[in-house]
Design an enzyme around this catalytic site. Sequence first.
Site, short mmCIF file in Angstrom:
data_model
loop_
_atom_site.label_atom_id
_atom_site.label_comp_id
_atom_site.label_asym_id
_atom_site.label_seq_id
_atom_site.Cartn_x
_atom_site.Cartn_y
_atom_site.Cartn_z
N ASP A 43 12.13 -7.36 8.57
CA ASP A 43 10.77 -7.39 9.07
C ASP A 43 10.64 -8.44 10.17
O ASP A 43 11.12 -9.58 10.02
CB ASP A 43 9.83 -7.72 7.89
CG ASP A 43 8.38 -7.76 8.28
OD1 ASP A 43 7.82 -6.70 8.61
OD2 ASP A 43 7.80 -8.86 8.26
N GLU A 48 13.01 -5.19 13.11
CA GLU A 48 11.95 -5.11 14.11
C GLU A 48 12.19 -6.20 15.16
O GLU A 48 12.04 -7.38 14.86
CB GLU A 48 10.59 -5.31 13.46
CG GLU A 48 10.18 -4.19 12.53
CD GLU A 48 8.82 -4.45 11.91
OE1 GLU A 48 7.94 -3.57 12.03
OE2 GLU A 48 8.63 -5.52 11.31
#
Length: 910
Positions: free
Chosen positions: A510, A540
């Site tokens: 994340d 990400e």
Amino acid sequence: MPRFLTLLLTTAALAGPAAARPAALADCDAATHATVLSAAARSETDARAYWIGAGFLRWPQQRVESGRYRLYHSATGQLRAANGQRIAGADGSISLDIPDNLPAATRRFDFTGAGIELAVMREDLAKVPALLTGQVLLVREDERGRVLDATYVQVPGALDELYARAADVHALGVSIDGARTRFQLWAPTARTVATCIHDTGSGKATRVVPLRREAGTGLWSATLPMDLSTKYYTYLVDVFVPGVGVVRNRTTDPYSVGLTTNSKRSYITDLDDPSLKPPGWDEAARPAPLAAQTDMSIYELHVRDFSIGDASVPVAHRGKYLAFTDTQSNGMRHLRALHDAGLSDIHLLPVFDIATIPEAGCITPQVPQAAPDSDAQQAAVMKDAARDCFNWGYDPYHYSVPEGSYASDPGDAAVRIREFRALVAALHAAGLRVGMDVVYNHTTVSGQEERSVLDRIVPGYYHRLDANGKVERSTCCDNTATEHLMMGKLMADSVALWARHYRIDSFRFDLMGHQPRAAMEIVQQRADEAAGRQVNLIGEGWNFGEIADGKRFVQASQLSLQDSGIGTFSDRARDALRGGGCCDSGIEAIAAQGWLNGLFYSPNALSTGKHTRAELLRAADFVRIGLAGTLRDYRLQTADGRTRPLREIDYKGQPAGFAAQPSEVVNYVENHDNQTLFDINAMKLPRDTSPEDRARVQLLGAAFVAFSQGVAYFHAGMDVLRSKSLDRNSFDSGDWFNRLDWTYRGNYFGTGLPPVNDNGKDWELLRPILADAAAIEPAPEHIAWMRDAFRDLLRIRASSTLFRLRTAEDVQQRLRFPNTGPSQNPLVIVGHLDGHGYDGAGFREILYLLNVSPQAQSLELPEEAGKRYVLHPVLAEEGASDVRVKQARFDSRTGRVAVPARTTVVFVVQ
């Protein structure tokens, strides 16, 4: 000759901290998690200066002026600094000077900007560790000793240099060696540390054991001559906290491997203990490592979503890890069918210990049956959101322990370990690799909050601070600082633990762009070593916040991961396909159509007259950019007629192409964030679009992901037209807005207005769409069609390595796009793949076409004339889901191809 300033460093800590009462059994079971032993006299906590090494400081935006600088210290936090008055409450002093130059290592603090730089005198360097256990203020005074300005000093630079050896210690946390149990905690600024031993997860402590500090590492440790397996423990850490004072913090272990209910106590165990293994764990087979990262096709799934509504799962297993062991449930049948079609990985949303799901006593809201556009459903859900059993889980509490709410008994720490392993074994037995979503970029809270584990052990170290010493929150929550040595170590150690002890095959990070590339490369090395095989890493790589554009370090972001082998999500084609951006609201959320849902060629009521053919041409180019793996050096003819590398095409001020290799890009058109593709299309397609055509548009989106070079990433339920009733952020929207139906009877569109917090500003625009649910929602036959057609796409992707090319050179040489440039038909994307001599190609040539138009389209492809194209065997077989595709025609004499409306066609030359 250097200029010298008079700098006084005053401390009683040089002679040892003020005495405090020893830790006692009563502290282990005190009603509060923190006891103030000596209250601070100063409530301010601003920290505008930095330790930039063990003996160097910088105060940005300061310069040498008349007067003098002093560094004051109080062991008990009694410093008082009032402007115009002399400092009060100090204990002693040492001198500092201005250095001629700084060591190269201090360059990591260049982001702080220019300011006055100070150095501890050589003879006083040995005193610095003791100083850091107390209150330190850097003060600028006038000639009469009156305060002009004062600030705390941020400590990570000093701690990283002083205690660098701690990064080489592998046994942090609790370890058991035969008849000995050892505790190790990194707490370099602590005064004392003790551990409380509990026989059970809920009983009172039976003993308190003091830990001893090792000066060179900042580690506190104790070894007991007994095996304490199955018992529980907490730490008592006496530490100075700015603005609070000297505090005795009772906390769990950041290196916990097990926990009791709601993470109140850590568990003493060895993860190799046979009692923690489900039957057959040691002998269980697992899928072989993939030949290349581009072979990954991922299905992103939430543990609770998977089974909470599945009546074929025993009631006790619904929403739990054990649901994955029910091999004949509807959900597991669905996953096996995906594997049989070619899916490689199940990616689990967070399954580490989550701070925001009650592990005992959580409730299921009672949601009324109401109109499709009613606000009653969301009102019922949100009334109990803080107490219900659902959350996505991006709220880390402990990084290396399975979440307890998914276990059958969260009170027994062994159960969650054993049951999560059973989940992994069950998916492996189904042929599916297991990936984890991990969140090392933030913690849920910091400071003295009870759930703040890291910051209550080493205050001010584990989090990234702004120029005033406040915790940065650009990630959503309290940003961690993996550029700091021991936070980076914690991340690497944690990933290695999951890879070794739970056999996790891949990880999704994340907000990975908030972490240094160097830290991620260490993670890759440690994970591979722990697993004894390649562990795939994706994440990400968004570039935003206080670290954007490399302000503090080289990020693990889209633009900085070239040749790392680590994959990052691409938003380039995602936005072109869906329309607009991730976070649009108001009219733009509906009017900003994309290539899939009508941009220019099929306007909706709010977009009529707003878009141009030029926008459609640009969107088509960006779809091709995605199909080419977003490779920075891939050359593409764009709508303006120019042929250029993708890195020279602009995307919102950044290069459109950023990946060096196809393994470094993750392609997707839907994931847990934002609206599902079905919901986006419900908003943006013309209202009179039939349910059948809505399914066809959904399949076109899935086809883009399946045919794009790189890693294919699908959201669970995309293959069954999943809807969240237009919810743009369902992280805390309960089971109601996150449901999956493995019976394929419905998709839950029109089950009420989405929750007001993130969607309320758009309710008046969303109401008419939901009110029209009867015309928009799919019937079971549409869902079944999409399910089967999606599996056909997976079979096509699996049939040839041409959809999974290994290198950028392969992509440039073997993928080309007919129908480009200013005279193209932008409604049809055509890709040609050359399989001659390529291992695993399966076909000499592949020609795929994606026709997004509501009408059939014909193209002249003279370069394909003379070739004997036939439908791909998957599409040609009698049981193929999409009957319409058989209407496609290729004329080998002329190269003319005809593609039915809203259809994906794949031709091959055998």
